[in-house]
Write a protein that holds these residues in place. Structure first.
Motif, PDB file in Angstrom:
ATOM      1  N   GLY A 215     -34.155 -51.172  22.933  1.00  0.00           N
ATOM      2  CA  GLY A 215     -35.516 -51.481  22.530  1.00  0.00           C
ATOM      3  C   GLY A 215     -35.520 -52.557  21.459  1.00  0.00           C
ATOM      4  N   ALA A 216     -36.715 -53.081  21.207  1.00  0.00           N
ATOM      5  CA  ALA A 216     -36.818 -54.156  20.222  1.00  0.00           C
ATOM      6  C   ALA A 216     -38.143 -54.056  19.483  1.00  0.00           C
ATOM      7  CB  ALA A 216     -36.698 -55.519  20.902  1.00  0.00           C
ATOM      8  N   LEU A 217     -38.091 -54.512  18.235  1.00  0.00           N
ATOM      9  CA  LEU A 217     -39.287 -54.618  17.390  1.00  0.00           C
ATOM     10  C   LEU A 217     -39.262 -56.018  16.822  1.00  0.00           C
ATOM     11  CD1 LEU A 217     -41.589 -52.713  16.453  1.00  0.00           C
ATOM     12  CD2 LEU A 217     -40.253 -52.309  14.371  1.00  0.00           C
ATOM     13  N   ARG A 218     -40.357 -56.777  17.042  1.00  0.00           N
ATOM     14  CA  ARG A 218     -40.271 -58.198  16.732  1.00  0.00           C
ATOM     15  C   ARG A 218     -41.598 -58.747  16.221  1.00  0.00           C
ATOM     16  NH1 ARG A 218     -39.049 -60.121  21.699  1.00  0.00           N
ATOM     17  NH2 ARG A 218     -36.808 -60.047  21.313  1.00  0.00           N
ATOM     18  N   ALA A 219     -41.486 -59.629  15.228  1.00  0.00           N
ATOM     19  CA  ALA A 219     -42.587 -60.510  14.823  1.00  0.00           C
ATOM     20  C   ALA A 219     -43.842 -59.763  14.405  1.00  0.00           C
ATOM     21  CB  ALA A 219     -42.904 -61.512  15.937  1.00  0.00           C
ATOM     22  N   LEU A 220     -43.689 -58.768  13.554  1.00  0.00           N
ATOM     23  CA  LEU A 220     -44.859 -58.068  13.040  1.00  0.00           C
ATOM     24  C   LEU A 220     -44.573 -57.564  11.634  1.00  0.00           C
ATOM     25  CD1 LEU A 220     -44.062 -54.799  13.302  1.00  0.00           C
ATOM     26  CD2 LEU A 220     -44.545 -55.258  15.695  1.00  0.00           C
ATOM     27  N   ALA A 221     -45.594 -57.008  11.001  1.00  0.00           N
ATOM     28  CA  ALA A 221     -45.465 -56.437   9.667  1.00  0.00           C
ATOM     29  C   ALA A 221     -45.659 -54.938   9.735  1.00  0.00           C
ATOM     30  CB  ALA A 221     -46.487 -57.051   8.716  1.00  0.00           C
ATOM     31  N   LEU A 222     -44.803 -54.205   9.021  1.00  0.00           N
ATOM     32  CA  LEU A 222     -44.972 -52.764   8.855  1.00  0.00           C
ATOM     33  C   LEU A 222     -45.295 -52.518   7.385  1.00  0.00           C
ATOM     34  CD1 LEU A 222     -42.492 -53.116  11.118  1.00  0.00           C
ATOM     35  CD2 LEU A 222     -42.703 -50.633  11.094  1.00  0.00           C
ATOM     36  N   ILE A 223     -46.500 -52.081   7.108  1.00  0.00           N
ATOM     37  CA  ILE A 223     -46.956 -51.869   5.738  1.00  0.00           C
ATOM     38  C   ILE A 223     -47.407 -50.427   5.594  1.00  0.00           C
ATOM     39  CG2 ILE A 223     -48.633 -52.549   3.991  1.00  0.00           C
ATOM     40  CD1 ILE A 223     -48.696 -55.315   5.230  1.00  0.00           C
ATOM     41  N   ARG A 224     -46.910 -49.775   4.554  1.00  0.00           N
ATOM     42  CA  ARG A 224     -47.273 -48.376   4.343  1.00  0.00           C
ATOM     43  C   ARG A 224     -48.771 -48.267   4.102  1.00  0.00           C
ATOM     44  NH1 ARG A 224     -48.269 -45.621  -0.028  1.00  0.00           N
ATOM     45  NH2 ARG A 224     -47.305 -47.171  -1.398  1.00  0.00           N
ATOM     46  N   GLU A 225     -49.379 -47.327   4.794  1.00  0.00           N
ATOM     47  CA  GLU A 225     -50.814 -47.094   4.643  1.00  0.00           C
ATOM     48  C   GLU A 225     -51.143 -46.725   3.198  1.00  0.00           C
ATOM     49  OE1 GLU A 225     -54.306 -44.396   6.769  1.00  0.00           O
ATOM     50  OE2 GLU A 225     -52.223 -43.695   6.781  1.00  0.00           O
ATOM     51  N   GLY A 226     -52.200 -47.306   2.669  1.00  0.00           N
ATOM     52  CA  GLY A 226     -52.662 -46.969   1.336  1.00  0.00           C
ATOM     53  C   GLY A 226     -52.284 -47.961   0.259  1.00  0.00           C
ATOM     54  N   LEU A 227     -51.578 -49.037   0.598  1.00  0.00           N
ATOM     55  CA  LEU A 227     -51.197 -49.997  -0.445  1.00  0.00           C
ATOM     56  C   LEU A 227     -52.423 -50.654  -1.086  1.00  0.00           C
ATOM     57  CD1 LEU A 227     -47.989 -51.814   0.832  1.00  0.00           C
ATOM     58  CD2 LEU A 227     -48.243 -50.268  -1.108  1.00  0.00           C
ATOM     59  N   GLY A 228     -53.364 -51.075  -0.325  1.00  0.00           N
ATOM     60  CA  GLY A 228     -54.617 -51.598  -0.875  1.00  0.00           C
ATOM     61  C   GLY A 228     -54.448 -52.900  -1.622  1.00  0.00           C
ATOM     62  N   THR A 229     -55.259 -53.051  -2.688  1.00  0.00           N
ATOM     63  CA  THR A 229     -55.285 -54.294  -3.443  1.00  0.00           C
ATOM     64  C   THR A 229     -54.005 -54.463  -4.249  1.00  0.00           C
ATOM     65  OG1 THR A 229     -56.364 -53.221  -5.321  1.00  0.00           O
ATOM     66  CG2 THR A 229     -57.779 -54.225  -3.649  1.00  0.00           C
ATOM     67  N   PRO A 230     -53.611 -55.693  -4.571  1.00  0.00           N
ATOM     68  CA  PRO A 230     -52.412 -55.912  -5.379  1.00  0.00           C
ATOM     69  C   PRO A 230     -52.580 -55.283  -6.766  1.00  0.00           C
ATOM     70  CG  PRO A 230     -53.148 -57.952  -4.353  1.00  0.00           C
ATOM     71  CD  PRO A 230     -54.241 -56.956  -4.147  1.00  0.00           C
ATOM     72  N   PRO A 231     -51.506 -54.823  -7.369  1.00  0.00           N
ATOM     73  CA  PRO A 231     -51.617 -54.225  -8.699  1.00  0.00           C
ATOM     74  C   PRO A 231     -52.000 -55.283  -9.732  1.00  0.00           C
ATOM     75  CG  PRO A 231     -49.313 -54.526  -8.105  1.00  0.00           C
ATOM     76  CD  PRO A 231     -50.109 -54.847  -6.876  1.00  0.00           C
ATOM     77  N   ALA A 232     -52.958 -54.947 -10.566  1.00  0.00           N
ATOM     78  CA  ALA A 232     -53.447 -55.912 -11.562  1.00  0.00           C
ATOM     79  C   ALA A 232     -53.131 -55.476 -12.985  1.00  0.00           C
ATOM     80  CB  ALA A 232     -54.952 -56.106 -11.398  1.00  0.00           C
ATOM     81  N   SER A 233     -52.318 -54.436 -13.139  1.00  0.00           N
ATOM     82  CA  SER A 233     -51.977 -53.961 -14.484  1.00  0.00           C
ATOM     83  C   SER A 233     -50.615 -53.309 -14.438  1.00  0.00           C
ATOM     84  CB  SER A 233     -53.013 -52.940 -14.980  1.00  0.00           C
ATOM     85  OG  SER A 233     -52.951 -51.756 -14.194  1.00  0.00           O
ATOM     86  N   MET A 234     -50.058 -53.087 -15.620  1.00  0.00           N
ATOM     87  CA  MET A 234     -48.781 -52.396 -15.703  1.00  0.00           C
ATOM     88  C   MET A 234     -48.857 -51.038 -15.049  1.00  0.00           C
ATOM     89  SD  MET A 234     -47.268 -49.679 -17.575  1.00  0.00           S
ATOM     90  CE  MET A 234     -48.000 -49.605 -19.212  1.00  0.00           C
ATOM     91  N   ARG A 235     -49.929 -50.279 -15.329  1.00  0.00           N
ATOM     92  CA  ARG A 235     -50.047 -48.925 -14.793  1.00  0.00           C
ATOM     93  C   ARG A 235     -50.151 -48.948 -13.270  1.00  0.00           C
ATOM     94  NH1 ARG A 235     -47.839 -45.134 -16.009  1.00  0.00           N
ATOM     95  NH2 ARG A 235     -48.259 -45.785 -18.131  1.00  0.00           N
ATOM     96  N   ALA A 236     -50.885 -49.906 -12.730  1.00  0.00           N
ATOM     97  CA  ALA A 236     -51.013 -50.010 -11.278  1.00  0.00           C
ATOM     98  C   ALA A 236     -49.664 -50.313 -10.638  1.00  0.00           C
ATOM     99  CB  ALA A 236     -52.031 -51.084 -10.907  1.00  0.00           C
ATOM    100  N   GLY A 237     -48.864 -51.132 -11.310  1.00  0.00           N
ATOM    101  CA  GLY A 237     -47.532 -51.428 -10.797  1.00  0.00           C
ATOM    102  C   GLY A 237     -46.639 -50.208 -10.802  1.00  0.00           C
ATOM    103  N   VAL A 238     -46.704 -49.409 -11.877  1.00  0.00           N
ATOM    104  CA  VAL A 238     -45.921 -48.171 -11.943  1.00  0.00           C
ATOM    105  C   VAL A 238     -46.334 -47.231 -10.813  1.00  0.00           C
ATOM    106  CG1 VAL A 238     -45.498 -46.101 -13.329  1.00  0.00           C
ATOM    107  CG2 VAL A 238     -45.496 -48.356 -14.412  1.00  0.00           C
ATOM    108  N   ASN A 239     -47.645 -47.095 -10.581  1.00  0.00           N
ATOM    109  CA  ASN A 239     -48.132 -46.197  -9.536  1.00  0.00           C
ATOM    110  C   ASN A 239     -47.726 -46.674  -8.147  1.00  0.00           C
ATOM    111  OD1 ASN A 239     -49.314 -44.619 -11.518  1.00  0.00           O
ATOM    112  ND2 ASN A 239     -51.324 -45.589 -11.309  1.00  0.00           N
ATOM    113  N   LEU A 240     -47.741 -47.992  -7.954  1.00  0.00           N
ATOM    114  CA  LEU A 240     -47.336 -48.535  -6.662  1.00  0.00           C
ATOM    115  C   LEU A 240     -45.881 -48.171  -6.372  1.00  0.00           C
ATOM    116  CD1 LEU A 240     -48.104 -52.006  -5.194  1.00  0.00           C
ATOM    117  CD2 LEU A 240     -45.767 -51.151  -5.180  1.00  0.00           C
ATOM    118  N   ARG A 241     -45.012 -48.350  -7.350  1.00  0.00           N
ATOM    119  CA  ARG A 241     -43.595 -48.028  -7.143  1.00  0.00           C
ATOM    120  C   ARG A 241     -43.406 -46.535  -6.866  1.00  0.00           C
ATOM    121  NH1 ARG A 241     -39.996 -49.318 -11.621  1.00  0.00           N
ATOM    122  NH2 ARG A 241     -41.746 -49.105 -13.050  1.00  0.00           N
ATOM    123  N   ALA A 242     -44.143 -45.706  -7.619  1.00  0.00           N
ATOM    124  CA  ALA A 242     -44.010 -44.264  -7.438  1.00  0.00           C
ATOM    125  C   ALA A 242     -44.497 -43.814  -6.064  1.00  0.00           C
ATOM    126  CB  ALA A 242     -44.782 -43.533  -8.531  1.00  0.00           C
ATOM    127  N   GLY A 243     -45.402 -44.578  -5.455  1.00  0.00           N
ATOM    128  CA  GLY A 243     -45.972 -44.186  -4.172  1.00  0.00           C
ATOM    129  C   GLY A 243     -45.148 -44.593  -2.965  1.00  0.00           C
TER     130      GLY A 243
END
Length: 785
Positions: A144-172
């Motif tokens: 089988g093959a998987l090609r030319a697409l993005a796999l993104i974990r559900e719930g990432l949402g908007t980019p982190p705009a603060s230190m706390r948001a970055g910590v939460n993103l990593r923890a998730g």
């Protein structure tokens, strides 16, 4: 329907599968008009085309669960013997079930390659994305093959705009994005290429699946690729794990606060005070660096919050005294996992792979045999000096690792070999930049063997433990490298062959060691470590033709270190230190050698304050004579103050000051070793015209000229037993003396007199005739009643 031209008919708004249309089949006289549904027509036209998920009900709006529809498309392709299932340029949510890419099926996105970094780390509009629940995975079966697409974990949402948001993103970060096979050993030859994988705990896991091919993958996950039981060669090419989700975002990627104080928290732990509100919560992980005076405060720690500007570091005990500096940082680009992990695998091949910010770059463990790395690299944030990072970890029973090209930089340990492989197979790194001045030893061989060939080792500390099998460094750049070992015997086992050495080399005839200059303006330097592995002493050469050899403690680790001549040993004769002047034209008066005592004045200028040395008084053969001279500085220049000549004559410039109460038999005053100039000199005169308290220091053995207006007093405590002086009363009235601490209240005199006659000369003598009980002041000479 009435007859009409086709061109006159209205346009159909939409075509449904059951819609009927006339078609003409055949040609010429055999042509016949028949009816057909739109579904019949499209089935014939698309009989050989790829499958598209929208044909099976996929919506692609990012909220509808399209798992069943996409799986239906895959199943249809599989039922037809295989084929390509295509995603449109949409975002497909997969939450209800795993996706299983079946044998001979390729699940493909609309792009040739989705790429990696996006502006401001915003991945909400990447076309051809599977929004995959962390509870689900994309499983790929045989061929089988998987090609030319993005796999993104559900719930990432908007980019982190603060230190706390970055910590939460990593923890998730959670879940496994791609699972190769089912660990049964029956699903091989899987292809994974041109992917972007974001937000998972693990990007790709392959267990017991042979000949895996991974190509052109970009990802940001806690862990990257885990290969295990891949006994036939797996190939991983051009894979780049980087903090795409948090990188290059001001105030989020790297969040820092200056340290304003480091102290004991009262319970033995280290308390950090920041110059501004820190914004942390208990349990956050921080990196501390640049703190001086409290070494244990530098590193990576979990914190306990005290208040808005103070935190306690969990773990280390306070020791030392903070002398300034320090930065507290939260680095949201840190990924606390492993980018590439391999176990039970033979000759897995990694080409042009890279990772940044991971605790472990490459982890080769149990049964990892002859793993190949070509132009692979590992990097980290150098300023953090993080002590827990390892670039290449060869452990378990891994052996015969081959790493060619690339670099391993800024990690605490670039290469650690700790493998108990029974065959003691060596591991080789060829043409790799190793080190980058990380937070620990660049290379450590704990167990197993390591050979470095043609490697650059900038500021690298290279270490061999007693349990290490071997360590060889061949044809490498070791100009700024240092070599260490658990014991001196282990240090001798490090094989250094044909390396480029700047700090330590050899003479052209190979008969002597050579410390080369550090630069055009700096001479050679030898740094000495103590038992703690810290630089404690430095030996270096100053500048110029008469450059001095300087020996001193390290400014930070050992600023006030002393020098001991004569190491602990069984010496039976005194150690001789010779200062020799090898002049071919010696003359009398030459300084043969000097000890100079130097320091800085208030302007910061280096100044000689005193020196001592030997002088040649005569150089005639058979009649040589020498002297010892001491010179001191008084103002602008040094001058001779003391000389012991060849004959033993001692010449002292200036007065000889003895203790205030000389009593020891060895002192010059009581033994009579004072030159005649001191015994025949004139009597010192002290003139006074006011209230005067007679003291041992100021008036003993002196003539006191009591001019008009003088009053005299004397205290036994200030004079004591054996005080004497002459008093010349220059006034016009008799001069009385006030007593303190004596047995009598007035001076004692054979004639009962108590004052010094006007114009007369009298002697005062303070003494105790019975050892201290009676304290007498005797007045003799021109006394008056």
């Amino acid at each position: 329907m009435a007859d009409a031209k086709i061109s006159d008919l209205p346009v159909a708004a939409a075509l449904a599968a059951a819609d009927i249309t006339p078609i003409v089949q055949g040609s010429g006289g055999a042509a016949q008009t028949r009816r057909a549904t739109f579904a019949q027509i499209t089935a014939g036209v698309h009989a050989e085309r790829m499958f598209h998920v929208r044909d099976f009900g996929a919506v692609g709006n990012g909220t509808t669960d399209d798992a069943a529809a996409i799986q239906a498309a895959i199943d249809a392709a599989s039922a037809g013997g295989g084929g390509t299932v295509r995603l449109g340029p949409r975002r497909y949510r997969v939450a209800g079930a795993n996706l299983v890419v079946k044998e001979n099926v390729c699940l493909e996105g609309p792009n040739t390659f989705p790429g990696g970094q996006r502006l401001a780390a915003d991945y909400r509009t990447v076309p051809g994305t599977l929004l995959l629940s962390s509870a689900r995975t994309v499983q790929i079966l045989r061929a089988g093959a998987l090609r030319a697409l993005a796999l993104i974990r559900e719930g990432l949402g908007t980019p982190p705009a603060s230190m706390r948001a970055g910590v939460n993103l990593r923890a998730g970060m959670a879940g496994t994005a791609i699972t190769v096979g089912d660990a049964s050993g029956t699903h091989h030859d899987v292809m994974v290429e041109d992917l972007l994988i974001l937000g998972f705990d693990l990007a790709i896991r392959s267990d017991n699946s042979q000949r895996l091919n991974v190509r052109r993958v970009r990802g940001d996950n806690r862990n990257g690729i885990f290969l295990t039981r891949t006994y036939d060669i797996s190939r991983v090419h051009d894979v780049h794990f980087w903090p795409f989700l948090t990188g290059n975002i001001g105030g989020t990627s790297l969040y820092t606060r200056s340290v304003s104080a480091v102290a004991n928290n009262g319970s033995g732990a280290i308390r950090i005070t920041t110059s501004a509100t820190h914004g942390l919560v208990t349990g956050d992980v921080v990196n501390m660096y640049g703190i001086t005076g409290v070494p244990a405060a530098n590193g990576r720690f979990m914190v306990t919050v005290v208040d808005t500007t103070r935190v306690d570091l969990q773990g280390p005990a306070f020791s030392g005294s903070w002398s300034g500096g320090g930065t507290l940082s939260v680095w949201n680009n840190r990924r606390n996992g492993t980018a590439f992990r391999v176990e039970d695998s033979d000759v897995a091949e990694f080409v042009n792979c890279f990772c940044y910010g991971y605790d472990r770059g490459f982890d080769l463990g149990l049964g990892a045999q002859s793993i190949q790395m070509h132009n692979c690299s590992v990097d980290d944030l150098l300023s953090l000096k993080d002590p827990f990072t390892i670039g290449a970890l060869i452990q378990g029973t891994a052996f015969r690792t081959k790493w060619v090209g690339g670099f391993i930089s800024s990690m605490a340990t670039a290469i650690m070999v700790n493998s108990a492989a029974s065959n003691q197979g060596d591991n080789q790194f060829v043409g790799v930049m190793v080190g980058g001045d990380g937070g620990g030893r660049a290379v450590e061989v704990i167990d197993g063997g390591l050979t470095l060939v043609a490697c650059d080792l900038p500021a690298a500390r290279v270490y061999l433990a007693s349990t290490g099998d071997s360590l060889s460094v061949v044809a490498s750049d070791t100009r700024s490298a240092t070599f260490e070992a658990q014991t001196p015997a282990d240090l001798a086992r490090i094989a250094l062959v044909g390396n480029r050495l700047q700090a330590l080399g050899s003479s052209a005839d190979q008969t002597s060691a050579l410390l080369r200059r550090r630069s055009e303006s700096l001479g050679a330097e030898l740094d000495l470590e103590n038992q703690d592995g810290a630089i404690s002493y430095r030996v270096n050469l100053g500048a110029g033709a008469l450059a001095p050899l300087a020996i001193g403690g390290d400014p930070e680790a050992n600023p006030n270190g002393g020098v001991v001549l004569g190491a602990p040993s069984d010496m039976t004769a005194p150690m001789k230190l010779t200062l020799r002047r090898a002049s071919t034209t010696p003359v009398a008066g030459h300084a043969l050698g000097q000890l100079a005592f130097s320091g800085r004045n208030l302007a910061g200028a280096e100044t000689e304050f005193a020196r001592a040395g030997g002088i040649s008084e005569a150089v005639t053969t058979g009649a040589e004579a020498g002297a010892f001279v001491v010179e001191t500085r008084n103002g602008g220049s040094l001058a001779e103050r003391f000389r012991i000549s060849a004959t033993g004559t001692v010449t002292l410039t200036g007065p000889l000051v003895l203790p205030a109460d000389p009593t020891a038999a060895t002192q010059a005053a009581s033994k009579g070793y004072v030159d005649a100039q001191f015994t025949t000199r004139r009597l010192p005169v002290v003139a006074t015209a006011g209230a005067t308290a007679l003291t041992l220091a100021a008036h003993h053995g002196r003539l006191v000229s009591a001019n008009t207006g003088t009053t005299l007093s004397i205290s036994w405590a200030a004079t004591g037993d054996g005080f004497t002086c002459l008093i010349a009363n220059r006034g016009t009235t008799d001069l009385a003396i006030t007593l303190t601490g004596f047995t009598a209240t007035t001076p004692s005199n054979p004639d009962g007199l108590t004052r010094i006659r006007a114009g007369g000369l009298a002697t005062l003598l303070a003494f105790s005739p019975d050892g201290g009980t009676t304290k007498v002041l005797l007045l003799s000479g021109a006394a008056a009643p």
